[in-house]
Design a protein around this motif. Sequence first.
Motif, short mmCIF file in Angstrom:
data_model
loop_
_atom_site.label_atom_id
_atom_site.label_comp_id
_atom_site.label_asym_id
_atom_site.label_seq_id
_atom_site.Cartn_x
_atom_site.Cartn_y
_atom_site.Cartn_z
N ALA A 283 0.80 -1.22 0.00
CA ALA A 283 0.00 0.00 0.00
C ALA A 283 0.83 1.27 0.00
O ALA A 283 0.45 2.26 -0.60
CB ALA A 283 -0.95 -0.01 1.19
N SER A 284 1.97 1.26 0.66
CA SER A 284 2.69 2.51 0.83
C SER A 284 3.85 2.71 -0.14
O SER A 284 4.44 3.78 -0.15
CB SER A 284 3.21 2.62 2.26
N GLU A 285 4.16 1.73 -0.96
CA GLU A 285 5.30 1.88 -1.87
C GLU A 285 5.15 3.09 -2.77
O GLU A 285 6.06 3.92 -2.87
CB GLU A 285 5.47 0.62 -2.72
N TRP A 286 4.01 3.22 -3.41
CA TRP A 286 3.79 4.35 -4.31
C TRP A 286 3.83 5.67 -3.53
O TRP A 286 4.45 6.65 -3.97
CB TRP A 286 2.46 4.16 -5.03
N PRO B 11 -1.66 9.31 -2.26
CA PRO B 11 -0.91 8.16 -1.73
C PRO B 11 0.05 8.65 -0.64
O PRO B 11 0.74 9.64 -0.83
CB PRO B 11 -0.15 7.65 -2.96
N ILE B 12 0.04 7.99 0.48
CA ILE B 12 0.88 8.45 1.58
C ILE B 12 1.94 7.40 1.92
O ILE B 12 1.85 6.25 1.52
CB ILE B 12 0.06 8.81 2.84
N CYS B 13 2.91 7.85 2.67
CA CYS B 13 4.01 7.00 3.12
C CYS B 13 4.00 7.03 4.64
O CYS B 13 4.64 7.88 5.26
CB CYS B 13 5.33 7.54 2.57
N PRO B 14 3.25 6.10 5.27
CA PRO B 14 3.14 6.13 6.74
C PRO B 14 4.48 6.04 7.45
O PRO B 14 4.66 6.62 8.51
CB PRO B 14 2.28 4.91 7.06
N GLU B 15 5.43 5.35 6.86
CA GLU B 15 6.74 5.18 7.48
C GLU B 15 7.48 6.51 7.64
O GLU B 15 8.31 6.66 8.53
CB GLU B 15 7.61 4.22 6.65
N ALA B 16 7.18 7.48 6.78
CA ALA B 16 7.86 8.77 6.85
C ALA B 16 7.13 9.74 7.78
O ALA B 16 7.69 10.78 8.16
CB ALA B 16 7.99 9.38 5.46
N GLY B 17 5.88 9.45 8.10
CA GLY B 17 5.13 10.29 9.02
C GLY B 17 4.70 11.64 8.47
O GLY B 17 4.45 12.56 9.23
N THR B 18 4.60 11.76 7.16
CA THR B 18 4.26 13.07 6.58
C THR B 18 2.79 13.20 6.20
O THR B 18 2.27 14.30 6.16
CB THR B 18 5.09 13.34 5.32
N GLY B 19 2.11 12.13 5.87
CA GLY B 19 0.73 12.23 5.42
C GLY B 19 0.64 12.84 4.04
O GLY B 19 1.60 12.85 3.28
N ALA B 20 -0.52 13.39 3.71
CA ALA B 20 -0.72 14.05 2.42
C ALA B 20 -0.04 15.41 2.45
O ALA B 20 0.15 16.00 3.52
CB ALA B 20 -2.21 14.20 2.14
N PRO B 21 0.32 15.93 1.29
CA PRO B 21 1.00 17.23 1.28
C PRO B 21 0.04 18.38 1.56
O PRO B 21 -1.17 18.24 1.45
CB PRO B 21 1.53 17.31 -0.16
N GLY B 22 0.63 19.52 1.88
CA GLY B 22 -0.13 20.75 1.99
C GLY B 22 -0.23 21.40 0.62
O GLY B 22 0.44 20.97 -0.33
#
Length: 169
Positions: A27-30, A70-81
């Motif tokens: 799920a988070s690769e992209w 698409p988000i990257c939970p491992e980086a802790g950023t969520g969706a962009p602003g």
Amino acid sequence: MSAIATPVNIIVGTLLAAVLLPAAANASEWGCEVLLCASSSNPSWRGVSACHPPMNRLISAMKKPGFDWPICPEAGTGAPGYQRYAECPEGYRVGSSNDRNGFAREGNLCVKTVNICQGNVHGLYNSDRQRSCIQTVSIPRPLRPEPYFFDIKNDTSGQTERHWFGVNR
């Protein structure tokens, strides 16, 4: 020679782990690819050929109804602003105008108050004339060429850096 620790370099390990580990890769690769590419600044993602597939996929997906970033939970950023408008030029402040239906279009103008009679030496003005010398002028507020951003925390310094990016090809 040691590598310079930048937010992008610091999250690369986390992102690579997310992409390479089978459990996290689905799920988070992209989302991690998008984050990594979007935060590339020199060159931007457009100058990194490996970033073209995930970013082109993102651009196509954004046009579809029900798009979820698409988000990257491992980086802790969520969706962009997102900030559509850039700062107003010096001496101006943010203002608004109304659209054809009378609704305020927030923040779409840069405005300032000027004295158009300043420097005029043709005699004294009464108070009514002096008030008419003060006018508000406006210009369209500049659009940001790269209106999306990720705020990425540098684990080494604790500082958060903003990385701007655009999604136009």
